[in-house]
Scaffold this motif. Structure first.
Motif, mmCIF file in Angstrom:
data_model
loop_
_atom_site.group_PDB
_atom_site.id
_atom_site.type_symbol
_atom_site.label_atom_id
_atom_site.label_comp_id
_atom_site.label_asym_id
_atom_site.label_seq_id
_atom_site.Cartn_x
_atom_site.Cartn_y
_atom_site.Cartn_z
ATOM 1 N N HIS A 124 0.832 -1.210 0.000
ATOM 2 C CA HIS A 124 0.000 0.000 0.000
ATOM 3 C C HIS A 124 0.869 1.263 0.000
ATOM 4 O O HIS A 124 0.629 2.227 -0.758
ATOM 5 N N GLU A 148 2.349 1.831 -3.386
ATOM 6 C CA GLU A 148 1.352 2.402 -4.288
ATOM 7 C C GLU A 148 1.219 3.910 -4.063
ATOM 8 O O GLU A 148 1.198 4.713 -4.990
ATOM 9 N N ARG A 149 1.129 4.259 -2.766
ATOM 10 C CA ARG A 149 0.945 5.681 -2.433
ATOM 11 C C ARG A 149 2.135 6.512 -2.898
ATOM 12 O O ARG A 149 1.981 7.619 -3.405
ATOM 13 N N LYS A 152 4.087 5.880 -5.360
ATOM 14 C CA LYS A 152 4.103 5.996 -6.818
ATOM 15 C C LYS A 152 3.098 7.040 -7.310
ATOM 16 O O LYS A 152 3.295 7.670 -8.329
ATOM 17 N N LYS A 153 2.011 7.180 -6.508
ATOM 18 C CA LYS A 153 0.953 8.094 -6.949
ATOM 19 C C LYS A 153 1.091 9.505 -6.384
ATOM 20 O O LYS A 153 0.403 10.414 -6.849
ATOM 21 N N ALA A 154 1.927 9.635 -5.377
ATOM 22 C CA ALA A 154 1.996 10.929 -4.656
ATOM 23 C C ALA A 154 2.226 12.086 -5.625
ATOM 24 O O ALA A 154 2.991 11.972 -6.575
ATOM 25 N N GLU A 155 1.528 13.179 -5.330
ATOM 26 C CA GLU A 155 1.622 14.298 -6.273
ATOM 27 C C GLU A 155 2.204 15.570 -5.696
ATOM 28 O O GLU A 155 2.489 16.516 -6.423
ATOM 29 N N GLU A 207 2.313 15.556 0.774
ATOM 30 C CA GLU A 207 1.823 14.176 0.838
ATOM 31 C C GLU A 207 2.992 13.211 1.056
ATOM 32 O O GLU A 207 2.914 12.276 1.854
ATOM 33 N N ALA A 215 10.081 9.336 -5.972
ATOM 34 C CA ALA A 215 8.874 10.164 -5.974
ATOM 35 C C ALA A 215 9.227 11.639 -5.756
ATOM 36 O O ALA A 215 8.675 12.523 -6.423
#
Ligand code: DAH
Length: 340
Positions: free
Chosen positions: A12, A15-16, A18-21, A25, A76
């Protein structure tokens, strides 16, 4: 907690990451999974209390997870930072194909241009440029120029008095007095500047207007020299073929006095609206300096002679530019001024 649950949590977290923008965050994720109170930190802290075989197993596993998360975190962070820069570049993009904004350059006022033209003609003839105050005393503006308190000419100079003694000068002639008071002949000066009279503004009158005064004092200054200097001036300004006339006149500070007229440039002497059908235009007043004026400033009229002249600049400028309304010069309308 069981290993599978840890794996789920780690997955999890990955995943977070990889998606963090955004960086905020990212900080939260770091605190949650790699911070002091994260389950990873707890596992690592408890290693010492574990039986040796567990310690090796969990030590390896926890460190592997930690390394993986840290690597992903760094990736990231790099990605987000690049995104931020790219976003800024896009937002602040400069279109270099856009034509630049033109800066308008200021110019000299048309009257100033004419003053400079006129002055340069007189400079070539040996005249020096001087300036006097616009706020004058009654003495310099009138009395010293042989215009006593009750002289009728004062009426034509309906004046702006500031108090009993001071007024806005009605003519540039007081500069003559100021110069002769301070300096000894030989003198050859021109004095440009603004003058003021209580005239109601119309096409040919403005309560503020421009004059240029001239004065020459020496041993043998003659009326012939006056005529010569002013004729040269008129020819230089208007062209050699323009006819010039001297007509006898009266001024309290000159004797004899004259007015100089030039042929109207618009109708070439035929008569038109601009010259009031006379075919000529009055350009200036002039004459030989009155002995009384010399005495007032302590110059001996038995030894010295002089001539003086005073011209209305606005009228000359109107002729040169073909302008029919004097008020245009003083309204500061850029649409008018930028044409010159
Ligand atoms: N000051 C006069 C005027 O405003 C013009 C003038 C006439 C000036 C004769 C002079 C002069 O110096 O000699 O009407």
């Amino acid at each position: 907690m069981r290993e599978e649950e840890y794996i789920l949590k780690i997955e999890h977290a990955k995943e977070r990451l990889k998606k963090a923008e955004d960086l905020k965050e990212l900080e939260e994720i770091k605190r949650e999974y790699l911070g002091k109170n994260s389950f990873l930190a707890q596992i690592l802290r408890s290693l010492g209390k574990m039986p040796p075989e567990d310690r090796v197993y969990w030590g390896k596993l926890a460190n592997k997870w930690k390394d993986e998360l840290e690597a992903l975190w760094e990736e990231a962070e790099k990605r987000i930072k690049i995104n931020i820069i790219q976003k800024r570049l896009k937002e602040e993009e400069i279109d270099i194909t856009l034509p630049g904004r033109r800066k308008s350059i200021g110019k000299l006022h048309p009257l100033t241009q004419v003053v400079e033209d006129i002055i340069s003609v007189f400079k070539e003839m040996g005249f020096q440029v001087v300036y006097g105050p616009e706020l004058e005393t009654d003495y310099y503006n009138f009395t010293a120029l042989n215009i006593p308190q009750d002289h009728p000419v004062r009426e034509s100079h309906d004046s702006f008095y500031v108090d009993k003694e001071y007024l806005l000068r009605t003519q540039t002639s007081p500069v003559q007095i100021r110069v002769m008071e301070k300096r000894k002949p030989p003198l050859r000066i021109v004095a440009p500047g603004k003058c003021y009279r209580r005239d109601f503004p119309d096409a040919t009158h403005s309560p503020m207007f421009f004059q240029i005064e001239g004065l020459a004092v020496d041993y043998d200054v003659s009326f012939a020299e006056l005529k010569g200097v002013l004729t040269i001036f008129a020819h230089r300004l208007f062209g050699k073929d323009r006819k010039v006339y001297f007509i006898p006149s009266y001024f309290p500070f000159t004797e004899p006095s004259a007015e100089m007229y030039v042929e109207c440039g618009i109708c070439k002497g035929e008569g038109c609206k601009a010259c009031g059908n006379s075919g000529v235009l009055e350009i200036l007043g002039c004459g030989m300096v009155h002995p009384q004026v010399f005495r007032e400033v302590g110059i001996d009229p038995e030894i010295y002679t002089g001539f003086a002249f005073g011209m209305g600049l606005d009228r000359i400028a109107m002729q040169i530019y073909g302008i029919e309304d004097i008020r245009l010069f003083y309204e500061n309308d850029l649409r008018f001024l930028t044409q010159f």
